[in-house]
Design an enzyme around this catalytic site. Structure first.
Site, PDB file in Angstrom:
ATOM      1  N   GLY A 126      37.560  41.828  34.593  1.00 43.16           N
ATOM      2  CA  GLY A 126      37.524  41.907  36.039  1.00 43.16           C
ATOM      3  C   GLY A 126      36.307  42.693  36.498  1.00 43.16           C
ATOM      4  CB  CYS A 127      34.287  42.541  39.592  1.00 46.24           C
ATOM      5  SG  CYS A 127      35.626  42.423  40.806  1.00 46.24           S
ATOM      6  CE1 TYR A 128      36.274  46.717  43.579  1.00 41.55           C
ATOM      7  CE2 TYR A 128      38.224  45.344  43.394  1.00 41.55           C
ATOM      8  CZ  TYR A 128      37.213  45.879  44.160  1.00 41.55           C
ATOM      9  OH  TYR A 128      37.147  45.602  45.503  1.00 41.55           O
TER      10      TYR A 128
END
Length: 322
Positions: A126-128
Site C-alpha cells: 500500500g502507498c501509506y
C-alpha cells in the site's frame, strides 16, 4: 528467454483491472517496452470467466488491480490452472499479510528483492505503508525504536489514492480542500504497516487527503528522550542511511533548512525520499517519507516487482546484486 517466459522471446503480462487508476498507470509505464508483451481482453470479455481463464493460462504474469474479493477469486482461478498458472502480483489489500505471499517492498530488508524474484505470488504494498515501513523498520532493526513503542503515523495523500469516486469528487465540485479520514482507527493499511515495520504494538495511523491529484507525505513524530539510549536526530539519520545504502529508488536526504516539505516533488517517478527533521535541544524528531502515491506507492512499485519476477529491467539487476 527472460525468466518465466511461457512462449516467445519476451514474457507476457495481463493486467486484470486495467481500467482502474492503478491499472491505467501500470499500462502507461509498460507501454512501448520491447522486453515485455502486454496482453489485454476486449471490454465485453473482461468479466467472462472462460476468457479470463484462457488469458491467465497464456500469460507469464498477471497483475490484479481489483477489489479484495475479486482478487481472491482471480487467485483461485490462477491456482486451478496448475502448472499453467501465471505468476501473480496483487495490488489489492487481500494478500498483503498472507504468509504464502511475498511482500513486494524490495528495499524493505536484505534479501527481499531476491525473494520477490523467486516468488510466484507477490503482494504490492500500500502507498501509506510504503512510507511508514521505510521509516520505521530500519530503526526497529537497529534497536533504536523498541518494538512495543507507541508510534503514531500521520500522512497526507493526493486524491487519486481514493479511486474513481474520490477523483470524481475532487475534479468536480463539493470536495473539501483537506480532510482527515480513517478516524475509526481501523484503516485497511494498518495490518501491513504494523507487521512489516516490526512493531508488536499497533500504531495509531491518521491519514488525510488534500486537493491535489497525486503525491504523498508520511510522517512519524518521536520524543527522543523516552527512547532507549536517548538517540540524537543524527543517529536516526545514520540508521536510515545504513539501511538504504546502494538502493536505487530510495534516498535518505538531508532535512530542508526551512523546515518545510511539499508532497508533489516525486510525482510520476518511482522514487522514495526519507528525511529526519530533528531538534537536538528539544530531543524531538519527525521522520518524513515523500513518494508518489501512484508511483512507489502503487504502479511504480508494481513495475519494479514485475521486473524482478520476470527477470527483466533495472529492478532485476538490483535483485541479482542484493
Amino acid at each position: 528467454m527472460a525468466q518465466g517466459t511461457k512462449s516467445g522471446s519476451v514474457p507476457s503480462i495481463f493486467i486484470d483491472g486495467e481500467s482502474g487508476t492503478t491499472g491505467l498507470q501500470i499500462v502507461e509505464r509498460l507501454q512501448g517496452r520491447a522486453d515485455i508483451a502486454l496482453r489485454s481482453l476486449p471490454p465485453e470479455l473482461r468479466k467472462d470467466p472462460s476468457a479470463k481463464r484462457d488469458i491467465f493460462a497464456e500469460a507469464d504474469a498477471v497483475v490484479l488491480c481489483l477489489p479484495d474479493d475479486a482478487a481472491k477469486e482471480a487467485t483461485s482461478l490462477a491456482a486451478s490452472l496448475g502448472s499453467q498458472a501465471p505468476k501473480l502480483l496483487d495490488a489489492s489489500t487481500a494478500h498483503r499479510v498472507d504468509p504464502d505471499w511475498t511482500y513486494g517492498f524490495a528495499e524493505m530488508a536484505p534479501g527481499q528483492a531476491p525473494a520477490i524474484a523467486a516468488s510466484p505470488r507477490v503482494s504490492n504494498p500500500g502507498c501509506y505503508p510504503t512510507g511508514g515501513i521505510a521509516l520505521l523498520r530500519p530503526l526497529v532493526e537497529a534497536g533504536i525504536l523498541p518494538k512495543d513503542f507507541p508510534v503514531t503515523v500521520n500522512a497526507v495523500s493526493g486524491y487519486s489514492g481514493g479511486g474513481k469516486s474520490m477523483i470524481a469528487a475532487y475534479e468536480g465540485e463539493g470536495a473539501p480542500s483537506f480532510e482527515l479520514y480513517g478516524l475509526s482507527l481501523e484503516h485497511k493499511h494498518l495490518p501491513e504497516l504494523q507487521l512489516y515495520s516490526g512493531l508488536s504494538r499497533r500504531p495509531i495511523f491518521v491519514p488525510s487527503v488534500g486537493d491535489f491529484r497525486q503525491g504523498m507525505l508520511v510522517s512519524v513524530p518521536l520524543h527522543l528522550d523516552v527512547l532507549p539510549g536517548r538517540p540524537a536526530p543524527a543517529d536516526l539519520q545514520a540508521a536510515l542511511e545504513k539501511h538504504y545504502a546502494g538502493a536505487e529508488w530510495v534516498r535518505v536526504a538531508p532535512a530542508e533548512a526551512n523546515g518545510k516539505l511539499e508532497p508533489e516533488a516525486l510525482n510520476n517517478t518511482n522514487g522514495l525520499e526519507l528525511r529526519v527533521f530533528g531538534n537536538a535541544k528539544r530531543q524531538q524528531a519527525v521522520l518524513v517519507a515523500r513518494l508518489d502515491n501512484l508511483g512507489k506507492g502503487a504502479s511504480g512499485a508494481a513495475v519494479q516487482n514485475l521486473e524482478l519476477m520476470l527477470g527483466i529491467g533495472a529492478a532485476n539487476r538490483m535483485g541479482k546484486a542484493a
